[in-house]
Design an enzyme around this catalytic site. Structure first.
Site, PDB file in Angstrom:
ATOM      1  N   LYS A 161       1.109   3.604 -11.355  1.00 41.04           N
ATOM      2  CA  LYS A 161       0.407   2.341 -11.045  1.00 41.04           C
ATOM      3  C   LYS A 161      -0.393   1.910 -12.268  1.00 41.04           C
ATOM      4  O   LYS A 161      -0.947   2.778 -12.994  1.00 41.04           O
ATOM      5  CB  LYS A 161      -0.513   2.585  -9.857  1.00 41.04           C
ATOM      6  CG  LYS A 161      -1.210   1.358  -9.274  1.00 41.04           C
ATOM      7  CD  LYS A 161      -1.967   1.784  -8.011  1.00 41.04           C
ATOM      8  CE  LYS A 161      -2.672   0.599  -7.369  1.00 41.04           C
ATOM      9  NZ  LYS A 161      -3.426   1.022  -6.170  1.00 41.04           N
ATOM     10  N   SER A 202      -4.078   2.304   0.094  1.00 34.74           N
ATOM     11  CA  SER A 202      -3.189   1.680  -0.887  1.00 34.74           C
ATOM     12  C   SER A 202      -2.014   2.509  -1.362  1.00 34.74           C
ATOM     13  O   SER A 202      -1.207   2.013  -2.146  1.00 34.74           O
ATOM     14  CB  SER A 202      -4.009   1.237  -2.104  1.00 34.74           C
ATOM     15  OG  SER A 202      -4.835   0.164  -1.731  1.00 34.74           O
ATOM     16  N   SER A 246      -2.346  -1.685  -2.185  1.00 37.40           N
ATOM     17  CA  SER A 246      -2.240  -2.293  -3.482  1.00 37.40           C
ATOM     18  C   SER A 246      -1.235  -1.607  -4.416  1.00 37.40           C
ATOM     19  O   SER A 246      -0.946  -2.144  -5.497  1.00 37.40           O
ATOM     20  CB  SER A 246      -3.612  -2.308  -4.171  1.00 37.40           C
ATOM     21  OG  SER A 246      -4.101  -1.009  -4.352  1.00 37.40           O
TER      22      SER A 246
END
Lengths: 89, 472
Positions: free
Chosen positions: B69, B168, B144
């Site tokens: 990420k 997330s 996310s």
């Protein structure tokens, strides 16, 4: 949330808004605060506020770093002083 | 024969040891896949074109291609947090997790899309691009860590790293039909993870199956002295005992989450999973934890307050985006932050400033803190009777892109099941279980006591083997 409250929050957050977008953000903030207020329904009397630990860890005394070590560790220096970006004229 | 990009981490390890193929062949296969398909999915922000294969290491992750990420720092490789504020930021140091995987010989394919500064649940808050769900590109991959989940589900990485502050990792994993593991707070080093809410953030793992999660966790769970919140734990092999089954395991189904308006297909999935666990020999009961009703509002207050503090560093002075004009310091801060941050980040910062203000600090922040303690106490009592808690991951399956609720609170309530584990520092895992009538994957969420990831993995493995659904 009132417009004055919003302006205060914006100033604390270092944010500025166009007049047009304020209305939408004020509505969002009003909804957020109303939702946060639901927390007040919960009885927290059984739970103490967070306290500092009674017996912190023992201080571990170490000697200070030397001036030259500190200068060497800085991102930028002239050998005598640490150089930082100029932020204020 | 399976394509190289469709092999699991375990299968790749076997292939390497039997010399069926080499890491450079596998890395090339993944890069070709990314170049071919990522235009349609949009999982990656930055692709690492300068891959070098390290010398052979003993690690089982040697030669395994993965992605991270874009809030996990990678020295020399752009890290944006999907924000204009860090659009061209090249980190001067790396996250400990990244350094560990480098030392294992794992191959970083690139950095994946996310909601800006990890604030959001659909990845649509990214300032860089939109990511689509590989299973149906009209739908969101969740967030996310949407890019991380989409990359694994779309066969653009063998595993990925995400970060989880209120769901997330688990939620996008569920939306994309893959496995998401959020470890116990402190198990995986946060050094080099760009902070959102430091008491809630944790780096997690997204894989196509539970065994692979265990493999990756075995390498990334270690004590790191650079992270002051890193747990003093011994490294261990989480694959050991993963196949022992769930006979005798005590499972509690959180009944409060089955009757609070979640979609019927979602609650039915949890009930079916409970039946399956019973069939496998676990004892299953419903359990009520009333304080969890307030978890979401406590999470909102605490996470926004911490974000207000954590994001104060973005001032246009030391790094990142800056309004480079002839203005005062105060104007520099305000103009930089106003044009550098997106709307959702601004909402959280505004909220945080109110919750931490002198006038409201006691009413909101202190109360939220105490609710958090109550949640932790409740879990501690429940885990005296149960080994695993079962619940939905999210009240709905993936939504169509652009159809996220306009109301801020409705969006936030999507996190009401997952945020509980973050508040209580507990490990949780989302395992794909079924599909909706729209053919979208639905996962179930399991939560375990602190540092009981092996129990979680064992239960997830058993569920996965028995269920044998075809999700990706």
């Amino acid at each position: 949330m009132t417009k004055e409250d919003f302006d205060k929050a914006a100033k604390l957050s270092h944010l500025s808004f166009e007049e047009g977008e304020k209305e939408s953000f004020i509505k969002d903030m009003t909804d957020i605060l109303a939702f946060a207020d639901t927390l007040c329904e919960f009885d927290v009397s059984e739970h103490e506020r967070m306290k500092m630990p009674k017996t912190p860890l023992d201080d571990d005394e170490k000697s200070s770093q030397s001036y030259s070590e500190l200068i060497c560790q800085s991102k930028k220096s002239d050998g005598t002083y640490i150089i930082v970006p100029c932020a204020i004229d | 024969m399976k394509k190289l990009t469709h092999l699991s981490v375990k299968e790749l390890c076997h292939g390497y040891s039997n010399k069926e193929f080499s890491p450079s062949e596998v890395a090339k296969a993944y890069l070709d896949k990314i170049h071919q398909d990522d235009g349609k999915i949009g999982a990656y922000i930055t692709v690492n074109e300068n891959i070098s294969i390290k010398e052979q290491s003993k690690s089982l992750l040697f030669g395994i291609p993965y992605c991270a990420k874009d809030n996990i720092l990678t020295k020399g490789l752009r890290t944006t947090c999907a924000s204009k504020m860090l659009e061209n930021f090249i980190p001067p140091y790396s996250a400990s997790v990244y350094e560990k995987l480098e030392s294992c010989g794992a191959i970083l394919l690139g950095k994946t899309n996310m909601d800006e500064f990890a604030m959001g649940s659909t990845t649509e808050n990214s300032a860089i691009k939109v990511t689509k769900n590989p299973l149906n590109t009209l739908y969101s991959p969740g967030g996310s860590s949407g890019g991380s989940a989409a990359s694994v589900a779309g066969f653009e990485a063998a595993f990925s790293l995400g970060s989880d502050t209120g769901g997330s990792v688990c939620q996008p994993a569920s939306f994309c039909g893959v496995v998401g593991l959020k470890p116990t707070y402190g198990l995986v080093s946060r050094y080099g993870l760009v902070g959102f809410a430091p008491s809630l953030d944790q780096i997690g793992v997204i894989t196509r199956n539970v065994y692979d999660s265990a493999l990756v966790l075995s390498e990334i769970a270690f004590h790191d002295k650079k992270d002051s919140t890193s747990a003093l734990i011994k490294e261990k092999d989480y694959t050991k005992g993963i196949e022992k089954g769930v006979c005798g395991l005590r499972i509690g189904v959180i009944s409060d989450f089955l009757s609070d308006g979640a979609n019927t297909e979602i609650t039915n999935a949890v009930k079916s999973a409970a039946v399956l666990f019973e069939k496998l020999g676990a004892s299953v009961e419903e359990v009520s934890i009333p304080v969890l009703k307030h978890a979401c509002s406590a999470y909102l207050i605490l996470s926004s307050s911490e974000a207000y503090s954590t994001l104060s560093r973005y001032d246009g002075l030391r790094f990142g985006y800056s309004q480079d004009t002839d203005i005062s310091l105060d104007e520099l801060y305000t103009l930089t932050r106003s044009s550098g941050f997106g709307a959702e980040v601004k909402r959280r910062l505004l909220s945080g400033s109110v919750f931490l203000s002198q006038e409201y600090f006691e009413k909101y922040y202190r109360t939220a803190e105490r609710v958090r303690f109550s949640i932790i106490d409740s879990y501690n009592k429940i885990f005296e009777k149960y080994d695993i808690l079962l619940s939905p991951v999210s009240p709905n399956a993936a939504g169509k892109l652009g159809s996220s609720p306009k109301n801020t609170i409705e969006r936030l309530l999507g996190d009401r099941y997952t945020c509980c584990a973050n508040l209580a520092y507990l490990p949780s895992m989302a395992v794909p279980f079924t599909k909706t009538s729209d053919n979208l994957p639905v996962g179930v969420l399991m939560t375990a006591p602190k540092f009981c990831e092996d129990t979680l993995l064992c239960a997830g493995f058993a569920l996965e083997c028995e269920n044998r659904g075809d999700f990706v």
